[in-house]
Design a protein around this motif. Structure first.
Motif, PDB file in Angstrom:
ATOM      1  N   ALA A 115      33.834  43.354  33.733  1.00  0.00           N
ATOM      2  CA  ALA A 115      33.240  43.673  35.031  1.00  0.00           C
ATOM      3  C   ALA A 115      34.153  43.279  36.195  1.00  0.00           C
ATOM      4  CB  ALA A 115      31.893  42.972  35.183  1.00  0.00           C
ATOM      5  N   PHE A 116      34.892  42.174  36.013  1.00  0.00           N
ATOM      6  CA  PHE A 116      35.758  41.698  37.091  1.00  0.00           C
ATOM      7  C   PHE A 116      36.954  40.985  36.488  1.00  0.00           C
ATOM      8  CE2 PHE A 116      37.093  38.478  40.200  1.00  0.00           C
ATOM      9  CZ  PHE A 116      37.409  39.308  41.267  1.00  0.00           C
ATOM     10  N   HIS A 117      38.120  41.268  37.049  1.00  0.00           N
ATOM     11  CA  HIS A 117      39.371  40.661  36.582  1.00  0.00           C
ATOM     12  C   HIS A 117      40.161  40.238  37.808  1.00  0.00           C
ATOM     13  CE1 HIS A 117      42.937  40.181  33.995  1.00  0.00           C
ATOM     14  NE2 HIS A 117      43.612  40.776  34.964  1.00  0.00           N
ATOM     15  N   GLN A 118      40.718  39.023  37.792  1.00  0.00           N
ATOM     16  CA  GLN A 118      41.516  38.542  38.918  1.00  0.00           C
ATOM     17  C   GLN A 118      42.788  37.888  38.411  1.00  0.00           C
ATOM     18  OE1 GLN A 118      39.563  36.042  41.768  1.00  0.00           O
ATOM     19  NE2 GLN A 118      41.437  35.681  42.915  1.00  0.00           N
ATOM     20  N   GLN A 119      43.888  38.177  39.093  1.00  0.00           N
ATOM     21  CA  GLN A 119      45.165  37.535  38.797  1.00  0.00           C
ATOM     22  C   GLN A 119      45.684  36.859  40.058  1.00  0.00           C
ATOM     23  OE1 GLN A 119      47.949  40.361  37.185  1.00  0.00           O
ATOM     24  NE2 GLN A 119      46.667  40.806  35.421  1.00  0.00           N
ATOM     25  N   SER A 120      46.096  35.598  39.917  1.00  0.00           N
ATOM     26  CA  SER A 120      46.720  34.858  41.003  1.00  0.00           C
ATOM     27  C   SER A 120      48.081  34.418  40.505  1.00  0.00           C
ATOM     28  CB  SER A 120      45.898  33.622  41.373  1.00  0.00           C
ATOM     29  OG  SER A 120      44.596  34.010  41.749  1.00  0.00           O
ATOM     30  N   PHE A 121      49.118  34.695  41.262  1.00  0.00           N
ATOM     31  CA  PHE A 121      50.466  34.333  40.825  1.00  0.00           C
ATOM     32  C   PHE A 121      50.618  32.830  40.722  1.00  0.00           C
ATOM     33  CE2 PHE A 121      51.763  38.452  43.020  1.00  0.00           C
ATOM     34  CZ  PHE A 121      51.701  39.165  41.855  1.00  0.00           C
ATOM     35  N   GLU A 122      51.321  32.406  39.692  1.00  0.00           N
ATOM     36  CA  GLU A 122      51.614  30.979  39.518  1.00  0.00           C
ATOM     37  C   GLU A 122      52.769  30.595  40.406  1.00  0.00           C
ATOM     38  OE1 GLU A 122      50.590  28.880  35.506  1.00  0.00           O
ATOM     39  OE2 GLU A 122      51.946  30.520  35.107  1.00  0.00           O
TER      40      GLU A 122
END
Length: 121
Positions: free
Chosen positions: A114-121
């Motif tokens: 339903a929801f996917h999030q990516q935050s750069f390391e």
């Protein structure tokens, strides 16, 4: 379903998504596994289901990935969030690293993203 069973099941579901993205079948896999109102959030913006699938269709498959420090938060027997760090690489490109969260809901006996999030390391 026990908490441990939910954890293992959702981690496997997330891994299958990455496995699909390592082939030419990534978009086809997610056409079946995204909710109709799915959203994906990236540092550059938010994409709806259609935009996400178009991007997957256009992207070169990943050649490898490694998930680390994987955790699952249960939001109930039919919903959970998988949180982890990932390092992935496409052939000829520098490695990509991110902190990821994917929220799944079980509908019709199948897990859907339903929801996917990516935050750069």
């Amino acid at each position: 379903m026990s908490s441990e069973a939910l954890t293992q099941e959702l981690i496997q579901v997330e891994q299958r998504g990455w496995d699909a993205l390592c082939t030419d079948e990534g978009a086809a896999y997610y056409r079946e596994h995204l909710t109709d109102d799915a959203l994906m959030a990236f540092p550059f913006g938010v994409m709806d289901r259609s935009e996400s699938l178009d991007a997957m269709d256009a992207a070169q498959p990943w050649s490898s990935f490694q998930m680390k420090d994987t955790r699952v938060i249960s939001l109930g027997p039919q919903c959970g969030v998988v949180v982890y760090s990932v390092t992935a690489q496409r052939e000829g490109e520098a490695p990509f690293s991110a902190i990821v969260s994917s929220t799944f809901v079980r509908t019709g006996g199948h897990w859907k993203l339903a929801f996917h999030q990516q935050s750069f390391e």
